[in-house]
Motif scaffolding. Structure first.
Motif, PDB file in Angstrom:
ATOM      1  N   LEU A 351      -7.717 -20.543  12.970  1.00  0.00           N
ATOM      2  CA  LEU A 351      -6.406 -20.567  13.641  1.00  0.00           C
ATOM      3  C   LEU A 351      -6.300 -19.458  14.682  1.00  0.00           C
ATOM      4  O   LEU A 351      -5.735 -19.665  15.764  1.00  0.00           O
ATOM      5  CB  LEU A 351      -5.280 -20.428  12.609  1.00  0.00           C
ATOM      6  CG  LEU A 351      -5.132 -21.566  11.600  1.00  0.00           C
ATOM      7  CD1 LEU A 351      -4.072 -21.222  10.564  1.00  0.00           C
ATOM      8  CD2 LEU A 351      -4.781 -22.876  12.290  1.00  0.00           C
ATOM      9  N   LYS A 352      -6.829 -18.269  14.347  1.00  0.00           N
ATOM     10  CA  LYS A 352      -6.742 -17.139  15.282  1.00  0.00           C
ATOM     11  C   LYS A 352      -7.608 -17.342  16.523  1.00  0.00           C
ATOM     12  O   LYS A 352      -7.390 -16.681  17.543  1.00  0.00           O
ATOM     13  CB  LYS A 352      -7.148 -15.852  14.578  1.00  0.00           C
ATOM     14  CG  LYS A 352      -6.112 -15.364  13.572  1.00  0.00           C
ATOM     15  CD  LYS A 352      -6.529 -14.047  12.947  1.00  0.00           C
ATOM     16  CE  LYS A 352      -5.444 -13.525  12.007  1.00  0.00           C
ATOM     17  NZ  LYS A 352      -5.826 -12.239  11.374  1.00  0.00           N
ATOM     18  N   ASN A 353      -8.563 -18.243  16.436  1.00  0.00           N
ATOM     19  CA  ASN A 353      -9.435 -18.525  17.581  1.00  0.00           C
ATOM     20  C   ASN A 353      -9.125 -19.868  18.232  1.00  0.00           C
ATOM     21  O   ASN A 353      -9.884 -20.314  19.095  1.00  0.00           O
ATOM     22  CB  ASN A 353     -10.903 -18.495  17.132  1.00  0.00           C
ATOM     23  CG  ASN A 353     -11.409 -17.095  16.875  1.00  0.00           C
ATOM     24  OD1 ASN A 353     -11.866 -16.405  17.776  1.00  0.00           O
ATOM     25  ND2 ASN A 353     -11.309 -16.665  15.623  1.00  0.00           N
ATOM     26  N   ASN A 354      -8.017 -20.469  17.817  1.00  0.00           N
ATOM     27  CA  ASN A 354      -7.638 -21.778  18.363  1.00  0.00           C
ATOM     28  C   ASN A 354      -6.726 -21.564  19.583  1.00  0.00           C
ATOM     29  O   ASN A 354      -5.652 -20.964  19.461  1.00  0.00           O
ATOM     30  CB  ASN A 354      -6.914 -22.601  17.297  1.00  0.00           C
ATOM     31  CG  ASN A 354      -6.744 -24.057  17.706  1.00  0.00           C
ATOM     32  OD1 ASN A 354      -6.470 -24.364  18.861  1.00  0.00           O
ATOM     33  ND2 ASN A 354      -6.899 -24.953  16.743  1.00  0.00           N
ATOM     34  N   PRO A 355      -7.098 -22.040  20.754  1.00  0.00           N
ATOM     35  CA  PRO A 355      -6.277 -21.813  21.962  1.00  0.00           C
ATOM     36  C   PRO A 355      -4.937 -22.549  21.931  1.00  0.00           C
ATOM     37  O   PRO A 355      -4.057 -22.241  22.736  1.00  0.00           O
ATOM     38  CB  PRO A 355      -7.165 -22.358  23.094  1.00  0.00           C
ATOM     39  CG  PRO A 355      -8.065 -23.348  22.431  1.00  0.00           C
ATOM     40  CD  PRO A 355      -8.317 -22.805  21.058  1.00  0.00           C
ATOM     41  N   ASN A 356      -4.772 -23.486  21.026  1.00  0.00           N
ATOM     42  CA  ASN A 356      -3.519 -24.239  20.929  1.00  0.00           C
ATOM     43  C   ASN A 356      -2.505 -23.603  19.990  1.00  0.00           C
ATOM     44  O   ASN A 356      -1.433 -24.159  19.769  1.00  0.00           O
ATOM     45  CB  ASN A 356      -3.801 -25.675  20.471  1.00  0.00           C
ATOM     46  CG  ASN A 356      -4.615 -26.448  21.482  1.00  0.00           C
ATOM     47  OD1 ASN A 356      -4.337 -26.391  22.676  1.00  0.00           O
ATOM     48  ND2 ASN A 356      -5.629 -27.157  21.015  1.00  0.00           N
ATOM     49  N   ILE A 357      -2.854 -22.446  19.415  1.00  0.00           N
ATOM     50  CA  ILE A 357      -1.971 -21.751  18.484  1.00  0.00           C
ATOM     51  C   ILE A 357      -1.395 -20.509  19.157  1.00  0.00           C
ATOM     52  O   ILE A 357      -2.121 -19.762  19.840  1.00  0.00           O
ATOM     53  CB  ILE A 357      -2.731 -21.344  17.196  1.00  0.00           C
ATOM     54  CG1 ILE A 357      -3.253 -22.585  16.473  1.00  0.00           C
ATOM     55  CG2 ILE A 357      -1.837 -20.539  16.264  1.00  0.00           C
ATOM     56  CD1 ILE A 357      -2.173 -23.557  16.044  1.00  0.00           C
ATOM     57  N   ASP A 358      -0.084 -20.299  18.981  1.00  0.00           N
ATOM     58  CA  ASP A 358       0.583 -19.121  19.545  1.00  0.00           C
ATOM     59  C   ASP A 358       0.130 -17.881  18.759  1.00  0.00           C
ATOM     60  O   ASP A 358       0.505 -17.713  17.593  1.00  0.00           O
ATOM     61  CB  ASP A 358       2.100 -19.311  19.433  1.00  0.00           C
ATOM     62  CG  ASP A 358       2.873 -18.106  19.960  1.00  0.00           C
ATOM     63  OD1 ASP A 358       2.277 -17.322  20.730  1.00  0.00           O
ATOM     64  OD2 ASP A 358       4.048 -17.950  19.591  1.00  0.00           O
ATOM     65  N   GLN A 359      -0.645 -17.038  19.387  1.00  0.00           N
ATOM     66  CA  GLN A 359      -1.215 -15.880  18.708  1.00  0.00           C
ATOM     67  C   GLN A 359      -0.202 -14.754  18.500  1.00  0.00           C
ATOM     68  O   GLN A 359      -0.463 -13.820  17.737  1.00  0.00           O
ATOM     69  CB  GLN A 359      -2.427 -15.365  19.494  1.00  0.00           C
ATOM     70  CG  GLN A 359      -3.551 -16.380  19.631  1.00  0.00           C
ATOM     71  CD  GLN A 359      -4.081 -16.865  18.296  1.00  0.00           C
ATOM     72  OE1 GLN A 359      -4.256 -16.074  17.368  1.00  0.00           O
ATOM     73  NE2 GLN A 359      -4.334 -18.169  18.190  1.00  0.00           N
ATOM     74  N   GLU A 360       0.935 -14.840  19.164  1.00  0.00           N
ATOM     75  CA  GLU A 360       1.968 -13.818  18.966  1.00  0.00           C
ATOM     76  C   GLU A 360       2.895 -14.171  17.809  1.00  0.00           C
ATOM     77  O   GLU A 360       3.659 -13.330  17.338  1.00  0.00           O
ATOM     78  CB  GLU A 360       2.782 -13.645  20.249  1.00  0.00           C
ATOM     79  CG  GLU A 360       1.963 -13.088  21.415  1.00  0.00           C
ATOM     80  CD  GLU A 360       2.809 -12.874  22.653  1.00  0.00           C
ATOM     81  OE1 GLU A 360       4.025 -13.153  22.595  1.00  0.00           O
ATOM     82  OE2 GLU A 360       2.254 -12.429  23.679  1.00  0.00           O
ATOM     83  N   GLY A 361       2.834 -15.406  17.368  1.00  0.00           N
ATOM     84  CA  GLY A 361       3.654 -15.835  16.243  1.00  0.00           C
ATOM     85  C   GLY A 361       2.954 -15.563  14.923  1.00  0.00           C
ATOM     86  O   GLY A 361       1.814 -15.110  14.868  1.00  0.00           O
ATOM     87  N   THR A 362       3.652 -15.847  13.832  1.00  0.00           N
ATOM     88  CA  THR A 362       3.080 -15.655  12.492  1.00  0.00           C
ATOM     89  C   THR A 362       1.963 -16.661  12.240  1.00  0.00           C
ATOM     90  O   THR A 362       2.125 -17.857  12.509  1.00  0.00           O
ATOM     91  CB  THR A 362       4.172 -15.817  11.422  1.00  0.00           C
ATOM     92  OG1 THR A 362       5.221 -14.887  11.676  1.00  0.00           O
ATOM     93  CG2 THR A 362       3.608 -15.585  10.026  1.00  0.00           C
ATOM     94  N   ILE A 363       0.836 -16.164  11.724  1.00  0.00           N
ATOM     95  CA  ILE A 363      -0.275 -17.035  11.332  1.00  0.00           C
ATOM     96  C   ILE A 363      -0.631 -16.712   9.887  1.00  0.00           C
ATOM     97  O   ILE A 363      -1.031 -15.573   9.580  1.00  0.00           O
ATOM     98  CB  ILE A 363      -1.503 -16.839  12.244  1.00  0.00           C
ATOM     99  CG1 ILE A 363      -1.146 -17.139  13.706  1.00  0.00           C
ATOM    100  CG2 ILE A 363      -2.654 -17.727  11.780  1.00  0.00           C
ATOM    101  CD1 ILE A 363      -2.295 -16.893  14.679  1.00  0.00           C
ATOM    102  N   LEU A 364      -0.465 -17.663   9.004  1.00  0.00           N
ATOM    103  CA  LEU A 364      -0.731 -17.465   7.578  1.00  0.00           C
ATOM    104  C   LEU A 364      -1.546 -18.632   7.028  1.00  0.00           C
ATOM    105  O   LEU A 364      -1.341 -19.783   7.428  1.00  0.00           O
ATOM    106  CB  LEU A 364       0.566 -17.368   6.779  1.00  0.00           C
ATOM    107  CG  LEU A 364       1.446 -16.124   6.943  1.00  0.00           C
ATOM    108  CD1 LEU A 364       2.707 -16.300   6.124  1.00  0.00           C
ATOM    109  CD2 LEU A 364       0.702 -14.868   6.492  1.00  0.00           C
TER     110      LEU A 364
END
Length: 419
Positions: A351-364
């Motif tokens: 998820l942290k390396n996925n360009p379609n995911i907002d990296q400034e938001g919460t990732i769990l």
């Protein structure tokens, strides 16, 4: 000026006399009086409408100089709401009232009826102008694009229209029949409870409109979800009594406006404005497939780039600790890696390396409470594209990958078997 007014009165009286004697000369005796009053009344109406037309033309020409909505938004709003026409109506009727006595000076008995009729027309014109002033506020805030205040004005305007129509109707009745307004107003106290009961939804809608405008929680155009009615779509209109929502399946839902105050409503518009949308979905694993990772399994997983550094670091920690442990050959002793834990780290790094995911938001990636069906592993993050079709594509791609990738970790995903 006084001489001009007297000349005007004399001119109207001369026309009135011409009509008077014309009817007397050419109408049968039984119809003379009726003909005189009818023709003079027609003259009065013509005079009023002519004056209104002239006044409208003059006032509207003046207002057209202020038609630029950027420079004079208030003037633009007044002109668009046709308040100028209402002003012309009132002035025209007022001048008509002045002409009344000159035209009907030979029929003084008709003064009472005609004065009440003129008074009734004035009440209608004033009521019309009052309602148009509400439209002025709507137009002004529409020009300013202040949509929250438009909601409040819409609620207020519809409430004012309903109660205004009631009040002006009472005044009109008093004017027509010559009843004292204090008598009517005094009797309203006895029917207050009935009025409140009849206008219950109207009052609730009015309060809701004010609340919506001041809280700025929702507005027309917002994407909302209402679990109580299983509704999800865009708000098309918020009126005093009903709110219209266009569902995504193109159907139209209508709910009472006061439900906006008493029902849980999810405003999804913020996702469109920030262009992010939450992904919150779980994969359920069979607990029986969970196991420790031996050296051989770790060696195979080291080939996966996303967890290579993690495995190297953890393997060094485990080797350092086991060098001081008794029975170090037993896999259960000391720190150990598990396939479910390692997969959890893999999913997080994915998820942290996925360009379609907002990296400034919460990732769990978190474990949820174990159920009889297995252990859910929840993916919680935000897609950086809120458009529905794009969001679904992003979400599907993530879970397609993770579902298949879990096989590399010897994890079994639970599914329902049909008997």
């Amino acid at each position: 000026m006084k001489k001009e007014i007297n000349d005007y009165k004399d001119f109207l009286q001369r026309i009135s006399d011409e009509i008077h004697f014309f009817c007397k000369d050419y109408f049968p005796d039984d119809f003379v009086l009726v003909g005189q009053i009818a023709m003079k009344f027609a003259l009065l109406l013509f005079l009023i409408f002519f004056l209104i037309f002239i006044l409208k033309t003059i006032i509207n020409i003046v207002f057209k100089f202020f038609f630029d909505k950027e420079k004079y938004p208030v003037m633009k709003s007044i002109y668009k709401a046709k308040v100028t026409n209402s002003v012309a109506n009132i002035l025209g009727i007022g001048l008509g009232h002045y002409a009344l006595f000159s035209i009907f000076y030979r029929h003084p008995k008709s003064f009472v009826f005609l004065e009440r009729l003129i008074g009734f027309l004035v009440v209608l014109a004033v009521a019309n102008m009052a309602f148009r002033f509400i439209k002025v506020l709507q137009n002004y805030y529409l020009i300013q694009q202040d949509y929250y205040k438009i909601i409040a004005i819409n609620s207020i305007s519809q409430t004012v229209r309903i109660f205004g129509m009631f009040i002006f109707s009472v005044i009109a009745v008093c004017v027509i029949f010559g009843i004292s307004t204090t008598t009517v107003v005094g009797s309203l106290g006895a029917i207050t409870a009935v009025i409140v009961l009849v206008f219950r939804d109207t009052i609730l809608g009015f309060v809701t409109g004010i609340h919506v405008a001041t809280s700025k929680n929702i507005k027309v155009g917002d994407w909302v979800s209402i679990p109580k009615y299983t509704i999800e779509g865009n708000i098309e209109d918020i009126s005093l009594l009903t709110t219209k929502i266009r569902n995504f399946d193109k159907t139209l839902s209508t709910i009472p406006t006061y439900d906006l105050l008493t029902t849980e409503i999810k405003n999804m518009q913020v996702m469109s404005e920030t262009n992010t949308r939450r992904i919150k979905k779980s994969i359920v694993f069979n607990i029986k497939s969970f196991k420790f990772l031996n050296d051989e399994a770790i060696s195979e997983l080291l080939k996966i780039n996303l967890i290579h550094d993690y495995l190297v670091e953890k393997k060094n920690e485990i080797d350092t600790q086991k060098s001081t442990l008794k029975n170090a050959d037993e896999i259960i002793n000391g720190k150990q890696l598990t396939n479910i834990g390692t997969f959890r780290i893999y999913a997080l790094n994915y998820l942290k390396n996925n360009p379609n995911i907002d990296q400034e938001g919460t990732i769990l990636v978190r474990q949820m409470e174990i159920t009889p069906q297995g252990m859910p592993l929840e993916i919680y993050c935000f897609a950086n594209d809120s458009r529905w079709e794009h969001f679904e594509q992003i979400q599907a791609d993530i879970f397609d990958h993770l579902l298949v990738a879990s096989k590399e970790f010897d994890l079994e995903i639970m599914q329902v078997h049909k008997i």
